[in-house]
Scaffold this motif. Structure first.
Motif, PDB file in Angstrom:
ATOM      1  N   GLY A  15      36.477  38.617  50.248  1.00  0.00           N
ATOM      2  CA  GLY A  15      37.281  39.811  50.011  1.00  0.00           C
ATOM      3  C   GLY A  15      38.365  39.589  48.968  1.00  0.00           C
ATOM      4  O   GLY A  15      38.530  40.393  48.035  1.00  0.00           O
ATOM      5  N   PHE A  16      39.112  38.494  49.095  1.00  0.00           N
ATOM      6  CA  PHE A  16      40.222  38.320  48.158  1.00  0.00           C
ATOM      7  C   PHE A  16      39.714  37.953  46.764  1.00  0.00           C
ATOM      8  O   PHE A  16      40.315  38.349  45.748  1.00  0.00           O
ATOM      9  CB  PHE A  16      41.253  37.324  48.707  1.00  0.00           C
ATOM     10  N   LEU A  17      38.579  37.257  46.666  1.00  0.00           N
ATOM     11  CA  LEU A  17      38.031  36.930  45.350  1.00  0.00           C
ATOM     12  C   LEU A  17      37.530  38.176  44.630  1.00  0.00           C
ATOM     13  O   LEU A  17      37.698  38.304  43.414  1.00  0.00           O
ATOM     14  CB  LEU A  17      36.898  35.905  45.475  1.00  0.00           C
ATOM     15  N   GLU A  18      36.931  39.109  45.367  1.00  0.00           N
ATOM     16  CA  GLU A  18      36.474  40.347  44.741  1.00  0.00           C
ATOM     17  C   GLU A  18      37.649  41.145  44.180  1.00  0.00           C
ATOM     18  O   GLU A  18      37.593  41.664  43.059  1.00  0.00           O
ATOM     19  CB  GLU A  18      35.696  41.190  45.751  1.00  0.00           C
ATOM     20  N   ALA A  19      38.712  41.242  44.958  1.00  0.00           N
ATOM     21  CA  ALA A  19      39.888  41.963  44.485  1.00  0.00           C
ATOM     22  C   ALA A  19      40.513  41.272  43.278  1.00  0.00           C
ATOM     23  O   ALA A  19      40.853  41.918  42.270  1.00  0.00           O
ATOM     24  CB  ALA A  19      40.913  42.085  45.614  1.00  0.00           C
ATOM     25  N   LEU A  20      40.649  39.948  43.362  1.00  0.00           N
ATOM     26  CA  LEU A  20      41.256  39.187  42.276  1.00  0.00           C
ATOM     27  C   LEU A  20      40.451  39.310  40.996  1.00  0.00           C
ATOM     28  O   LEU A  20      41.010  39.487  39.898  1.00  0.00           O
ATOM     29  CB  LEU A  20      41.365  37.714  42.686  1.00  0.00           C
ATOM     30  N   ARG A  21      39.139  39.247  41.109  1.00  0.00           N
ATOM     31  CA  ARG A  21      38.277  39.307  39.919  1.00  0.00           C
ATOM     32  C   ARG A  21      38.489  40.598  39.149  1.00  0.00           C
ATOM     33  O   ARG A  21      38.623  40.597  37.917  1.00  0.00           O
ATOM     34  CB  ARG A  21      36.815  39.159  40.352  1.00  0.00           C
ATOM     35  N   VAL A  22      38.549  41.707  39.869  1.00  0.00           N
ATOM     36  CA  VAL A  22      38.727  42.998  39.210  1.00  0.00           C
ATOM     37  C   VAL A  22      40.118  43.100  38.585  1.00  0.00           C
ATOM     38  O   VAL A  22      40.288  43.648  37.490  1.00  0.00           O
ATOM     39  CB  VAL A  22      38.469  44.154  40.204  1.00  0.00           C
ATOM     40  N   GLU A  23      41.123  42.576  39.279  1.00  0.00           N
ATOM     41  CA  GLU A  23      42.488  42.621  38.726  1.00  0.00           C
ATOM     42  C   GLU A  23      42.569  41.840  37.425  1.00  0.00           C
ATOM     43  O   GLU A  23      43.197  42.282  36.452  1.00  0.00           O
ATOM     44  CB  GLU A  23      43.472  42.053  39.751  1.00  0.00           C
ATOM     45  N   LEU A  24      41.943  40.669  37.368  1.00  0.00           N
ATOM     46  CA  LEU A  24      41.974  39.867  36.144  1.00  0.00           C
ATOM     47  C   LEU A  24      41.222  40.553  35.010  1.00  0.00           C
ATOM     48  O   LEU A  24      41.643  40.493  33.847  1.00  0.00           O
ATOM     49  CB  LEU A  24      41.380  38.479  36.417  1.00  0.00           C
ATOM     50  N   GLU A  25      40.111  41.211  35.335  1.00  0.00           N
ATOM     51  CA  GLU A  25      39.382  41.960  34.313  1.00  0.00           C
ATOM     52  C   GLU A  25      40.231  43.118  33.798  1.00  0.00           C
ATOM     53  O   GLU A  25      40.249  43.399  32.589  1.00  0.00           O
ATOM     54  CB  GLU A  25      38.063  42.467  34.878  1.00  0.00           C
ATOM     55  N   HIS A  26      40.944  43.781  34.714  1.00  0.00           N
ATOM     56  CA  HIS A  26      41.810  44.893  34.315  1.00  0.00           C
ATOM     57  C   HIS A  26      42.914  44.414  33.380  1.00  0.00           C
ATOM     58  O   HIS A  26      43.267  45.106  32.409  1.00  0.00           O
ATOM     59  CB  HIS A  26      42.416  45.531  35.566  1.00  0.00           C
TER      60      HIS A  26
END
Length: 337
Positions: free
Chosen positions: A166-177
């Motif tokens: 869960g936290f990796l999915e959220a983090l990945r999108v934030e870094l892409e953003h």
């Protein structure tokens, strides 16, 4: 997103005194990376650094308990102060309690979460500022197939691994953003022959085991090194893990029935073990500072991991399989739908 060649990288491997972490550190060193290795076991880290230096590798160590953020931050800060930068962070530590949920204490459940989930969170928090400053890099987190499908007797461990996903999915999108070229990878091993099953606390009355078959730790290390050079979202290690993932997506109820058949008896050996026996829930066990566990006789090779490291061939094989199925069903390109 372009990552450096391993021979040009500075890598921190956390949870490196035994098992997957130890094998991963050795492979990075053999490929020319500069390493900071960390764990709770000073003796395990010293022997690892000595082994790396024996073949000309460059490594140093930091003792740390990943349940303490300041100790994890110290690993990242020391890596940058010692080598000047951080390129790849590999986070491996986990601990487990093998017991039914109602026979697991709140303190035990929380400790597994503190190490196996919060430790991973702290690792990302500690490494990210340095990776952002460098302008690129890789966060590689060793999760588990249990992040996709929980197992009986491992409610706390499975919960931790679901949390990691869960936290990796959220983090990945934030870094892409934010447009940071930082690769975030979840490595999901199948059952691996490491001291994990020696180290875990058991309330089963016997020494626990993974549901066979087992795979060698080297295939997980191979996947980690691949993702350190090739940005990858998820890497399920081991053919059985990939099969379980597909079955879980198709029919969780079917997997329930399979686990009712094999998930209880196949996680127990015939070797008596008391719940008072030494475990690594709060303290390391230096005798287990090694890569291999006790189940080498149950190891099998993996075949599909090679395809995952060669995406064009993988997708070509899938396309060919799809066309083969279509041909069997009597469909061919150009047929009216």
């Amino acid at each position: 997103m372009q990552l450096k060649a391993i021979s040009e990288q500075v890598v921190a491997v956390v949870g490196a005194s035994s098992g997957i972490g130890r094998e991963t550190a050795l492979q990075f060193a053999k490929r020319g990376a500069k390493l900071v290795v960390s764990a709770r076991s000073e003796s395990g880290l010293k022997s690892l650094v000595e082994e790396i230096k024996s073949f000309g590798g460059d490594a140093t160590f930091v003792i740390a308990d990943v349940s303490d953020f300041e100790q994890v931050k110290a690993i990242a800060d020391y890596t940058v102060s010692h080598y000047g930068r951080l390129d790849t962070w590999v986070h491996c530590p986990a601990t487990a309690v093998f017991a039914t949920f109602d026979n697991t204490t709140p303190e035990e459940f929380k400790r597994v979460i503190d190490v196996s989930l919060m430790g991973q969170v702290y690792g990302a928090m500690a490494a990210l500022p340095h990776l952002k400053r460098e302008g690129r890099g890789a966060l590689i987190h060793v999760s588990s197939v249990e992040g996709r499908r929980a197992l009986p007797y491992q409610s706390s461990y499975s919960s931790a691994k679901h949390g990691v996903e869960g936290f990796l999915e959220a983090l990945r999108v934030e870094l892409e953003h934010e447009k940071y070229p930082i690769s975030v990878t979840s490595i999901k091993p199948s059952v691996i022959n490491t001291p994990f099953y020696n180290n875990g606390r058991t309330k089963l009355g016997v020494k626990p085991t993974g549901i066979p078959p087992y795979y060698d730790a080297s295939i997980v290390a191979d996947a980690i090194l691949y993702t350190a050079e090739n940005p990858t979202r998820d890497f399920i290690v081991g053919d059985v893990g990939k099969i379980l993932d597909v079955l879980q997506r198709l029919s969780p109820g079917l997997v329930d029935q399979i686990l009712l058949l094999v998930g209880f008896q196949f996680q127990k050996t015939n070797e008596p073990k008391s719940e008072d026996a030494p475990d690594n829930l709060y303290e390391p066990i230096p005798a287990h500072d090694k890569v291999e566990g006790d189940f080498g006789n149950l190891e099998i090779p993996t075949f599909t991991d090679w395809l995952d490291k060669n995406p064009p061939l993988k997708w070509g094989a899938l396309a060919a399989a799809a066309l083969g199925v279509a041909a069997v069903l009597g469909w061919h390109p150009g047929n009216d739908v």
